[in-house]
Design an enzyme around this catalytic site. Structure first.
Site, PDB file in Angstrom:
ATOM      1  N   CYS A  49      19.384 -88.831  93.231  1.00 17.24           N
ATOM      2  CA  CYS A  49      20.288 -89.910  92.869  1.00 17.24           C
ATOM      3  C   CYS A  49      19.924 -91.219  93.568  1.00 17.24           C
ATOM      4  O   CYS A  49      18.866 -91.779  93.336  1.00 17.24           O
ATOM      5  CB  CYS A  49      21.730 -89.480  93.149  1.00 17.24           C
ATOM      6  SG  CYS A  49      22.984 -90.404  92.242  1.00 17.24           S
ATOM      7  N   HIS A  50      20.766 -91.729  94.454  1.00 11.41           N
ATOM      8  CA  HIS A  50      20.507 -92.965  95.185  1.00 11.41           C
ATOM      9  C   HIS A  50      19.690 -92.741  96.465  1.00 11.41           C
ATOM     10  O   HIS A  50      19.281 -93.701  97.106  1.00 11.41           O
ATOM     11  CB  HIS A  50      21.831 -93.652  95.554  1.00 11.41           C
ATOM     12  CG  HIS A  50      22.526 -94.279  94.399  1.00 11.41           C
ATOM     13  ND1 HIS A  50      23.261 -93.555  93.478  1.00 11.41           N
ATOM     14  CD2 HIS A  50      22.603 -95.571  94.004  1.00 11.41           C
ATOM     15  CE1 HIS A  50      23.754 -94.368  92.572  1.00 11.41           C
ATOM     16  NE2 HIS A  50      23.369 -95.604  92.865  1.00 11.41           N
TER      17      HIS A  50
END
Length: 181
Positions: A110-111
């Site tokens: 994800c991030h």
């Protein structure tokens, strides 16, 4: 499959996407490995389900008290705030970079690749992430691909990246494969 290997999970004190911590954690444990929660502060960390507070988890060690030499691999869970905070902590960035220098596998979802950008380890690699990070990753020299999981062996170690919680099954399988190698 992991036969006693120890895997570090590096997180900030808050802002971790809970499922991106707990699902890989359980996968490591079920494969016979030992997951350890590493953070920038002692005590507990606060996870989130998107923007809502979720569970708290006890920290096993503070990042400045451990070394990549203590572990067989690294998992970087996402959540927007988690990697944004980690990339501002020099010890967390050094710890992350040390896995690359040691040739040990790293898995980021994800991030989480924001921490990899700060550690200057994505140049020349193919990666994926939450779509809003693609410009940051390209600016850091990576090739960004919109796939559920990307396994890149272009550098000194294996780097596994995924986009989002929906990709966790593929992410966990690829991470376990790299950690067991």
């Amino acid at each position: 499959m992991l036969n006693g290997k120890t895997i570090a999970f590096l997180v900030a004190p808050e802002g971790i996407e809970q499922i991106e911590l707990t699902e890989p954690w359980q996968a490591v444990r079920q494969a016979g490995g030992t997951p350890r929660l590493i953070s920038t502060r002692a005590g507990e960390v606060q996870a989130f389900n998107h923007l809502d507070r979720a569970d708290r988890f006890p920290v096993d060690a503070v990042v400045d008290e451990v070394s990549a030499d203590d572990f067989d691999g690294l998992v970087l869970p996402g959540g927007v705030a988690n990697p944004d905070l980690l990339r501002t902590v020099p010890g967390a960035v050094r710890f992350t970079k040390a896995f690359f220098e040691a040739g040990k596998p790293v898995a980021a979802i994800c991030h989480a690749p924001w921490t990899l950008v700060e550690a200057d380890v994505v140049g020349g690699r193919t990666v994926t992430s939450w779509p809003s990070l693609q410009t940051d990753l390209r600016n850091a020299g990576a090739t960004w691909a919109d796939r559920e999981v990307v396994v890149c062996d272009a550098g000194p170690n294996t780097l596994i990246t995924s986009r989002k919680p929906d990709d966790l099954k593929a992410f966990c399988e690829a991470a376990l494969d790299a950690f067991s190698g």
